[in-house]
Design an enzyme around this catalytic site. Structure first.
Site, mmCIF file in Angstrom:
data_model
loop_
_atom_site.group_PDB
_atom_site.id
_atom_site.type_symbol
_atom_site.label_atom_id
_atom_site.label_comp_id
_atom_site.label_asym_id
_atom_site.label_seq_id
_atom_site.Cartn_x
_atom_site.Cartn_y
_atom_site.Cartn_z
ATOM 1 N N CYS A 4 42.551 40.636 53.268
ATOM 2 C CA CYS A 4 43.817 40.820 52.567
ATOM 3 C C CYS A 4 45.073 40.798 53.444
ATOM 4 C CB CYS A 4 43.791 42.048 51.660
ATOM 5 S SG CYS A 4 42.714 43.378 52.161
ATOM 6 N N ARG B 10 32.025 44.440 59.226
ATOM 7 C CA ARG B 10 32.117 45.866 58.907
ATOM 8 C C ARG B 10 31.020 46.607 59.638
ATOM 9 N NH1 ARG B 10 33.484 45.504 52.394
ATOM 10 N NH2 ARG B 10 35.360 44.249 52.706
ATOM 11 N N GLN C 288 33.120 36.622 52.393
ATOM 12 C CA GLN C 288 33.560 36.938 51.039
ATOM 13 C C GLN C 288 34.168 35.710 50.367
ATOM 14 O OE1 GLN C 288 36.311 40.210 52.020
ATOM 15 N NE2 GLN C 288 35.088 41.465 50.634
ATOM 16 N N ASP D 251 36.823 35.377 48.720
ATOM 17 C CA ASP D 251 37.902 36.338 48.572
ATOM 18 C C ASP D 251 39.172 35.685 48.049
ATOM 19 O OD1 ASP D 251 38.929 38.833 48.755
ATOM 20 O OD2 ASP D 251 39.055 38.898 50.945
ATOM 21 N N HIS E 61 43.366 36.673 46.774
ATOM 22 C CA HIS E 61 44.442 37.637 46.557
ATOM 23 C C HIS E 61 45.501 36.974 45.709
ATOM 24 C CE1 HIS E 61 42.270 39.227 50.012
ATOM 25 N NE2 HIS E 61 42.518 40.370 49.417
ATOM 26 N N LYS F 23 39.865 49.818 40.385
ATOM 27 C CA LYS F 23 39.146 48.541 40.400
ATOM 28 C C LYS F 23 38.147 48.426 39.269
ATOM 29 C CE LYS F 23 35.557 50.315 43.474
ATOM 30 N NZ LYS F 23 34.662 50.044 44.590
ATOM 31 N N HIS G 219 43.271 42.045 44.414
ATOM 32 C CA HIS G 219 42.180 41.578 45.278
ATOM 33 C C HIS G 219 41.016 41.251 44.369
ATOM 34 C CE1 HIS G 219 43.638 44.088 48.868
ATOM 35 N NE2 HIS G 219 44.289 44.617 47.859
#
Length: 655
Positions: free
Chosen positions: A351, A380, A398, A400, A402, A483, A529
């Site tokens: 992000c 992570r 991911q 991912d 945004h 979320k 996100h």
RNA sequence: GCCCGAGUAGCUCAGUUGGUCAGAGCAGGCGCCUUGUAAGCGUCAGGUCGUCGGUUCGAAUCCGACCUCGGGCUCCA
């Protein structure tokens, strides 16, 4: 004494002498029911069958057919487990032993910190069966806090529970009046074994027996790392032998689908020890399937209104200070690297990078919504014990995105996003979804209340618009916003959490993001996100287990295997291969160096969706013999054109 | 990270109380077989028995440490 009148679930009433118990009621209704009865529900609350019933109550007899009955069996079996262990290990103490899905567990502390061995489980199992054979009754008693403290003087964990319950700190919600009224209940068995327990229990140990002790594990007292490590024994328990063996059979089946096993068997992925925990290499076949998944994802995002971006794997600490990750997520981040006098961190999320892309120029309301997409690798620091194949690793990719939009655009964006999400997941064969709405955590969160409220409402509306069933997880949100998580159910009924959609008002704030509105003024955008598959690696693992290795044709690394019956058919087989490859089908010819049966078997074991066998008849007629994965018997004399048409349909429909 | 368990050829596993115990099947190489739908025959090669240290005349086997893997650590008397 006067009689009492009870209402039954079917609306009828039944009159019994005063003082009658649930057991009396069951017997009065019929001997079959009396035999099957485990508990009695009185005005919606489960009680022991030995409890006296009150006049006017609405009652029903509970058997093993219901979840409540099954829970009682598991709970009571856990109780017998504790009885056996305390009997066999003088000086042992016990903590809690609840029923859980499919079974139960009980936590113990053995004298001198001793631990259970697998052989101990066998001995405990035998002792439990002896107790069951004795058919000891479970007798309920009540006492006050002082009495309970005395009764459990030698058992510190029980005393801790008593203290909590009597202080009204715990158990109130679940135990209702028992906790609030200060009354504590315990159960005493035939041989004097006593356990603190709110019940209810089945009438006697003889009602149990279809159980299996499964494993020993360490478990922290109250799940807290700072508390002592207890020895937990897990078991499974059922109402009948048949259900028990059915469950054990399902466990074996699930094991066969283990993605780690299938990945190695099908030559997809491996975990060389030299790489480190949780780190995999992708073999050509696995990489091919992964590429197909990623290609599909990119294609959908491309047509779905997303812009593609890329970002580096590390960044200076200032980025993570600004984003708040170092304040709120430091435990999950890899340790920093020092280079040229600056401190760099591997990225745990994409992000902040996407934010900087947004912030690279002036944005107008006419540009919004902006949707950035990246297959971004993140790192992570997971606890070593949490690492599990492709499902949980320290580095993953991911899918991912945004989205930056105005407040007004939020509801529409969320609604279309959810629709997009479900549509992509459906393409991979998932059609059973369960959503979860997570609200603001009590601690460790940032942002103003009204922002949280608006964000949460936006998500709720999206769920309702999509008509998706959901549960609410109070306090389960991320530090930066509420979320939605979406679970899919796989082929054998297991849930997997894949997608997540998170609203975030704080990151735009932290980075000072702005856009110019139609009014000419500067406004703060809202950020969303989201990840659909979550981790590509994990998604691959889920698909592998879902399909048990038999990927649908559009994803199969090898779609068609052509087997000439004998060497003289090799040329024809190769012409078939050419036709297949011309149309882009991933195919292979396996020459007749081995017997046909052996080559067919090899194709089956590799889970190739279509095995074509071609011999004299086919050469003469331009046909193929198709041995389709999952079909009962092969099909002969199929014109090649027909087969190609079928294959096209199959790939197009992703079946 | 912590508790329990495991670690023998690419894969699945066998190896009794420490003493020809370094083996089998599959996979792989080579040869024969030329095959109509889930394992044809023969032959060869493959392992410092996770790593390091210790006990012992002798260790895959016993002990310790470490590494890796598996299960568990939210289910609240």
């Amino acid at each position: 004494m006067t009689d009492i009148t009870l209402s039954l679930p079917d609306g009828s009433e039944r009159t019994l002498p005063a003082g009658a118990t649930g057991a009396d009621l069951a017997l009065d209704i019929g001997p079959g029911l009396a035999k099957a009865a485990l508990l009695v529900s009185v005005d919606g609350t489960e009680q022991d069958l030995s409890d006296s019933l009150l006049d006017g109550a609405s009652v029903s007899i509970i058997t093993a057919d219901s979840d409540e009955g099954l829970y009682a069996i598991r709970h009571s079996t856990a109780h017998v487990l504790a009885q056996a262990v305390l009997d066999m290990w003088p000086g042992a103490t016990y903590a809690i032993g609840p029923p859980i899905e499919h079974g139960f567990y009980y936590d113990f502390m053995l004298p001198g910190g001793e631990t259970f061995s697998p052989e101990d489980l066998e001995a405990i199992d035998s002792r439990m069966r002896e107790i069951i054979e004795l058919d000891q009754s479970f007798e309920r008693h009540e006492t006050d806090a002082a009495g309970a403290m005395e009764l459990f003087a030698d058992h510190p964990y029980k005393r801790e529970i008593i203290a909590k319950v009597s202080a009204g700190e715990a158990g109130v919600e679940l135990s209702g009046e028992a906790g609030a009224s200060g009354v504590l209940s315990y159960y005493r068995n035939g041989d004097g074994f006593v356990d603190l327990c709110m019940g209810p229990h089945v009438p006697s140990t003889g009602r149990l027996g279809h159980f299996a002790l499964q494993k020993v594990a360490g478990a922290y007292w109250r799940g807290d790392e700072s508390q002592p490590m207890l020895q937990r024994i897990y078991g499974t328990a059922w109402a009948s032998k048949k259900e028990l063996s059915g469950h054990l059979h399902r466990l074996v089946e699930a094991e066969k689908r283990d993605h780690r096993r299938l990945a190695v068997e099908l030559d997809l992925v491996s975990w060389p020890e030299s790489l480190g925990p949780g780190l995999a290499v992708w073999h050509p076949r696995g990489a091919l399937v992964r590429k197909l998944i990623e290609d599909y994802s990119r294609e959908r995002h491309e047509t779905g209104g997303y812009d593609f971006v890329f970002s580096p794997h590390i960044a200076k600490s200032v980025l993570w200070e600004t984003s708040g990750h170092l304040d709120f997520y430091a435990d999950g981040m890899y340790p920093p690297m020092e280079m040229d006098g600056a401190t760099y961190y591997p990225k745990p999320m994409n992000c902040p990078f996407h934010v900087t892309v947004f912030d690279s120029g002036q944005r107008s309301y006419r540009d919004l919504p902006v949707r950035y997409f990246e297959l971004g690798a993140v790192y992570r620091y997971e606890l070593s014990g949490a690492i599990h194949g492709l499902m949980r690793s320290r580095g993953f990719t991911q899918d991912d995105s945004h989205i930056f939009c105005t407040r007004e655009q939020v509801p529409g964006e969320l609604a279309s996003l959810l629709e997009f999400t479900l549509s992509v997941l459906r393409a991979f064969g998932f059609d059973d979804f369960q959503a979860k709405l997570s609200t603001r955590p009590d601690e460790k969160s940032v942002g103003e209340d009204d922002l949280w409220e608006m964000a949460t409402d936006g998500l709720r509306n999206a769920l309702e618009t999509a008509g998706l069933s959901y549960v609410v997880d109070e306090g389960g949100g991320a530090f930066y916003g509420p979320k939605i998580d979406v679970d899919v159910t796989d082929a054998i009924g297991r849930p997997w959490q894949l997608s997540t959609i998170q609203l975030d008002f704080t990151l735009p704030e932290r980075f000072g993001l702005e856009y110019v509105g139609s009014d000419g003024g500067r406004h703060r955008p809202v950020m969303i996100h989201r990840a659909l598959m979550g981790s590509i690696e994990r998604f691959f693992g889920v698909l592998l287990e879902h399909f048990a290795g038999a990927f649908p044709t559009w994803l199969a690394p090898e779609q068609v295997r052509v087997l000439p019956v004998a060497a003289e058919h090799q040329e024809y087989a190769e012409s078939i291969l050419a036709s297949l490859e011309e149309r882009g089908f991933r195919s292979l010819v396996v020459a007749a160096d081995e017997p046909l049966g052996k080559r067919v078997r090899a194709g089956k074991v590799a889970k190739v969706p279509h095995i074509l066998v071609v011999g004299d008849d086919d050469v003469a007629n331009g046909t193929v013999g198709e041995n389709k994965r999952g079909a009962d018997s092969p099909e002969r004399d199929l014109p090649l054109a027909d087969f190609l048409a079928r294959l096209d349909d199959e790939v197009d429909s992703r079946t």
